[in-house]
Design an enzyme around this catalytic site. Structure first.
Site, mmCIF file in Angstrom:
data_model
loop_
_atom_site.group_PDB
_atom_site.id
_atom_site.type_symbol
_atom_site.label_atom_id
_atom_site.label_comp_id
_atom_site.label_asym_id
_atom_site.label_seq_id
_atom_site.Cartn_x
_atom_site.Cartn_y
_atom_site.Cartn_z
ATOM 1 N N PHE A 1 28.619 33.154 9.020
ATOM 2 C CA PHE A 1 29.113 32.069 9.821
ATOM 3 C C PHE A 1 29.939 31.154 9.005
ATOM 4 O O PHE A 1 30.763 30.277 9.637
ATOM 5 C CB PHE A 1 27.746 30.987 10.270
ATOM 6 C CG PHE A 1 27.201 30.084 8.660
ATOM 7 C CD1 PHE A 1 27.949 28.998 8.672
ATOM 8 C CD2 PHE A 1 26.418 30.680 8.095
ATOM 9 C CE1 PHE A 1 27.327 28.273 7.655
ATOM 10 C CE2 PHE A 1 25.834 30.004 6.913
ATOM 11 C CZ PHE A 1 26.443 28.789 6.636
ATOM 12 N N CYS B 1 30.869 31.202 -0.203
ATOM 13 C CA CYS B 1 30.482 32.074 -1.295
ATOM 14 C C CYS B 1 30.868 32.005 -2.480
ATOM 15 O O CYS B 1 30.491 32.658 -3.677
ATOM 16 C CB CYS B 1 30.554 33.587 -0.667
ATOM 17 S SG CYS B 1 32.036 34.001 -0.554
ATOM 18 N N GLU C 1 26.744 34.579 15.124
ATOM 19 C CA GLU C 1 26.142 34.063 16.551
ATOM 20 C C GLU C 1 26.331 32.512 16.365
ATOM 21 O O GLU C 1 26.340 31.760 17.288
ATOM 22 C CB GLU C 1 24.906 34.706 16.976
ATOM 23 C CG GLU C 1 23.673 34.416 15.984
ATOM 24 C CD GLU C 1 23.506 35.725 15.056
ATOM 25 O OE1 GLU C 1 24.548 35.959 14.351
ATOM 26 O OE2 GLU C 1 22.394 36.252 15.030
ATOM 27 N N LYS D 1 31.696 42.080 15.060
ATOM 28 C CA LYS D 1 30.485 41.466 15.485
ATOM 29 C C LYS D 1 30.403 40.171 14.375
ATOM 30 O O LYS D 1 29.785 40.074 13.489
ATOM 31 C CB LYS D 1 29.107 42.283 15.031
ATOM 32 C CG LYS D 1 28.077 41.978 16.000
ATOM 33 C CD LYS D 1 27.333 40.780 15.850
ATOM 34 C CE LYS D 1 26.619 40.345 14.555
ATOM 35 N NZ LYS D 1 26.367 38.951 14.645
ATOM 36 N N SER E 1 24.335 37.329 3.934
ATOM 37 C CA SER E 1 23.381 37.072 2.625
ATOM 38 C C SER E 1 22.818 38.451 2.127
ATOM 39 O O SER E 1 23.108 39.277 2.517
ATOM 40 C CB SER E 1 22.255 36.380 3.056
ATOM 41 O OG SER E 1 21.816 37.118 4.103
ATOM 42 N N GLU F 1 20.173 31.498 -3.829
ATOM 43 C CA GLU F 1 21.386 30.501 -3.393
ATOM 44 C C GLU F 1 20.811 29.467 -2.502
ATOM 45 O O GLU F 1 20.088 29.836 -1.707
ATOM 46 C CB GLU F 1 22.182 31.606 -2.752
ATOM 47 C CG GLU F 1 23.266 31.360 -1.850
ATOM 48 C CD GLU F 1 24.068 32.478 -1.104
ATOM 49 O OE1 GLU F 1 23.492 33.251 -0.525
ATOM 50 O OE2 GLU F 1 25.257 32.292 -1.260
HETATM 51 P P1 NAD Z 1 23.613 36.511 7.353
HETATM 52 O O1 NAD Z 1 23.287 37.347 6.239
HETATM 53 O O2 NAD Z 1 22.490 35.480 7.823
HETATM 54 O O3 NAD Z 1 24.328 37.045 8.443
HETATM 55 C C1 NAD Z 1 25.461 37.608 8.184
HETATM 56 C C2 NAD Z 1 25.612 38.576 9.477
HETATM 57 O O4 NAD Z 1 24.633 39.213 9.582
HETATM 58 C C3 NAD Z 1 25.923 37.895 10.846
HETATM 59 O O5 NAD Z 1 26.818 38.662 11.661
HETATM 60 C C4 NAD Z 1 24.300 38.102 11.313
HETATM 61 O O6 NAD Z 1 24.287 37.957 12.756
HETATM 62 C C5 NAD Z 1 23.930 39.400 10.991
HETATM 63 N N1 NAD Z 1 22.344 39.321 10.596
HETATM 64 C C6 NAD Z 1 21.752 38.479 10.485
HETATM 65 N N2 NAD Z 1 20.409 38.821 10.083
HETATM 66 C C7 NAD Z 1 20.368 40.147 10.606
HETATM 67 C C8 NAD Z 1 19.373 41.118 10.532
HETATM 68 N N3 NAD Z 1 18.173 41.016 10.026
HETATM 69 N N4 NAD Z 1 19.935 42.339 10.426
HETATM 70 C C9 NAD Z 1 21.267 42.646 10.585
HETATM 71 N N5 NAD Z 1 22.020 41.727 11.101
HETATM 72 C C10 NAD Z 1 21.903 40.480 10.632
HETATM 73 O O7 NAD Z 1 24.604 35.235 6.543
HETATM 74 P P2 NAD Z 1 25.180 33.862 7.118
HETATM 75 O O8 NAD Z 1 23.977 32.890 7.001
HETATM 76 O O9 NAD Z 1 25.908 33.797 8.288
HETATM 77 O O10 NAD Z 1 26.340 33.727 5.827
HETATM 78 C C11 NAD Z 1 25.938 33.050 4.532
HETATM 79 C C12 NAD Z 1 25.706 34.017 3.724
HETATM 80 O O11 NAD Z 1 26.939 34.911 3.427
HETATM 81 C C13 NAD Z 1 25.477 33.690 2.181
HETATM 82 O O12 NAD Z 1 24.751 34.209 1.535
HETATM 83 C C14 NAD Z 1 27.064 33.788 1.519
HETATM 84 O O13 NAD Z 1 26.802 33.609 0.040
HETATM 85 C C15 NAD Z 1 27.379 34.996 2.268
HETATM 86 N N6 NAD Z 1 28.743 35.204 2.034
HETATM 87 C C16 NAD Z 1 29.141 35.980 1.098
HETATM 88 C C17 NAD Z 1 30.562 36.360 0.952
HETATM 89 C C18 NAD Z 1 31.280 37.207 -0.051
HETATM 90 O O14 NAD Z 1 32.301 37.599 0.061
HETATM 91 N N7 NAD Z 1 30.528 37.634 -0.969
HETATM 92 C C19 NAD Z 1 31.638 35.559 1.730
HETATM 93 C C20 NAD Z 1 31.045 34.564 2.683
HETATM 94 C C21 NAD Z 1 29.636 34.613 3.022
#
Ligand code: NAD
Length: 497
Positions: free
Chosen positions: A151, A283, A178, A175, A228, A383
């Protein structure tokens, strides 16, 4: 039909799909649900992947000159219209407009890098590798590739991937998160305007069901994931088990090591920018300042003085920091302040209950500074992903580096010092993928690659730069001989010369 429904983008058109499941999309500065996003079912997933698969052969065979021309069109349109996209980002994510524009610029850099695709996918040629035998290589696209994004950067993170994937001749199914899905649809419309054939860029809105669809479908050849750490690990393992290339970028806990000789005004400005920009939902945010004594007290004074001047409010107004993305996330981030108190840390500035320049129902949490955070506390080990900056005091440079190296994550880190030798030793010893030297958020430019170490990246490929080009192409190597009159007849051994 629900008003303000965010659809899929399939075959170059908005598509509401056939699922009856939807999820709320909020305007975080107002605290109200403004849209609902469709959550794909199996039929929608099938439609998205099969149209991307059907579009591949023609796109693969489209000349590089034509692909490059479409990339240039996309870049020009993006540059001309980025104000529209920034407004979408602010209305669903909450980040202030200037920061939204900054996010788009960092994504645009990757588009500009991908405009150089003719050079990037060039193969190599060796004449006379053996007598009369030439060896050469070409780089071909993979087919359908999936991009799953978080997000916090609804425009930039997808743009780390899809410009290179598309330029290299792949078709992409994105994808998005959401929580803020509209940017992806806007980007789909922009691709169409730029002349991209239908089906080359698809947006599949959904949740775990869509992610699992992309991870298991044999027509999808590679997955680029950002999110994450637990989900990144799941995506990496599931995708790899299903025979795909996977790059899965995970979470972070980034430290800023401050040596006693550092310029403390620069450090304080940098800590504020990197700790509270985008409400800490980056991040590459700095979440821990590691102060090598005796600097901590003087530094905290400078940081708190600056925090008093920050304006928190609706990102459409002239503010420094906006709200958090959802109420649930805001509450989770705020709960770490109670944990800090229970664990004996010193809450220097508490961001709960601050005054804001915005609607009182927004998902607000002000910048928070916590000193003397025990390294056993969840405030230090987990985090937080919000505007909460911790201070940990150490006695020596070596103690600071050991602390950073003991952490689970290895995304980014920074050192602030005027001692070149110390900075050089830091870059050599620290177990982190991206290092800033007097730079707080060391996000590499597009022609380098982005990615962390340890629990911040699963798989062996970083994003964009040459890693990105290699990830989205496969090399084919040819050994060829055209017979000429000097052809020497049968020889069952390896050629010797
Ligand atoms: P998230 O892991 O909740 O979601 C990321 C994606 O995974 C979304 O598209 C979501 O719909 C999908 N998703 C969520 N739950 C899922 C599941 N159980 N099974 C399969 N897919 C699933 O992350 P977020 O809250 O949207 O974003 C924040 C996180 O992203 C933080 O941990 C941040 O550090 C990380 N991030 C990392 C980087 C990097 O380059 N390392 C960059 C940006 C964000």
């Amino acid at each position: 039909m629900t008003k303000n429904l965010v659809p899929h983008w399939i075959s170059g058109a908005r598509d509401n799909g056939t699922s009856d499941r939807t999820a709320p999309v909020f305007d975080p500065a107002l605290g109200t649900e403004t849209k609902r996003v469709v959550l794909a079912n199996q039929a929608d997933i099938e439609k998205a992947i099969s149209t991307a698969d059907a579009a591949f052969p023609e796109w693969r065979d489209t000349s590089i000159a034509r692909r490059q021309a479409i990339l240039f069109n996309f870049r020009e349109l993006l540059n001309a219209k980025k104000g529209e996209l920034a407004e979408i980002l602010t209305s669903e994510h909450g980040k202030v407009l200037s920061d939204a524009l900054g996010e788009i610029s960092r994504g645009q850099e990757v588009v500009e890098f991908a405009c150089g695709i003719p050079h990037l996918v060039k193969g190599s040629f060796t004449e006379n590798a053996s007598t009369g035998v030439d060896v050469y290589s070409i780089h071909q696209p993979l087919g359908v590739v999936g991009v799953i994004s978080p997000f916090n950067f609804p425009a930039m993170v997808p743009m780390w991937f899809f410009p290179i994937a598309i330029a290299a001749g792949n078709t992409v199914v994105l994808k998005p998160s959401e929580k803020d899905p509209s940017a992806a649809i806007w980007l789909g419309e922009l691709w169409k305007e730029a002349g991209l054939p239908d089906g080359v860029f698809t947006v599949l809105n959904g949740d775990k069901e869509s992610v699992d669809g992309l991870l298991t479908d044999p027509r999808v050849h590679a997955i680029s994931f950002v999110g994450s750490t637990p989900i990144a690990q799941y995506v990496y393992e599931t995708g790899a088990k299903n025979g795909k290339r996977v790059q899965a970028l995970g979470g972070a806990k980034n430290h800023m090591l401050v040596l006693p000789d550092a310029d403390l005004d620069l450090v304080a400005d940098s800590a504020i920018n990197a700790g509270f920009g985008s409400a800490g939902e980056r991040c590459m945010a700095i979440s821990v300042v590691v102060a090598v004594e005796p600097v901590a007290d003087a530094l905290i004074e400078k940081i708190t003085a600056r925090m008093r001047g920050l304006v928190i409010g609706d990102g459409r107004r002239s503010c420094d920091m906006g709200p958090l993305v959802t109420e649930q996330h805001r509450d989770k981030v705020a709960s770490y302040i109670d944990i800090a108190i229970a664990d004996g840390a010193d809450v220097v500035v508490d961001g709960r209950g601050i005054e804001v320049d915005g609607d009182p129902n927004g998902f607000w949490l002000g910048p928070t500074l916590i000193d003397k955070v025990p390294t056993t506390s969840k405030v230090y080990t987990e985090e937080i992903f919000g505007p909460v900056l911790s201070i940990v005091r150490v006695k020596t440079f070596a103690e600071g580096v050991a602390l950073i190296n003991n952490g689970a994550f290895g995304n980014g880190t920074a050192i602030f010092t005027n001692d070149g030798g110390a900075a050089r030793r830091f870059q050599n010893e620290v177990q982190v993928g991206m290092i800033g030297i007097n730079v707080p958020i060391p996000v590499p430019v597009a022609y380098y690659s982005f990615g962390g170490w340890k629990a911040s990246l699963f798989g062996d490929s970083k994003a964009h730069g040459m890693y990105g080009v290699n990830f989205y192409t496969q090399e084919k190597t040819m050994t060829s001989r055209w017979l000429d009159p000097s052809h020497g007849g049968i020889n069952l051994g390896f050629p010797q010369n």
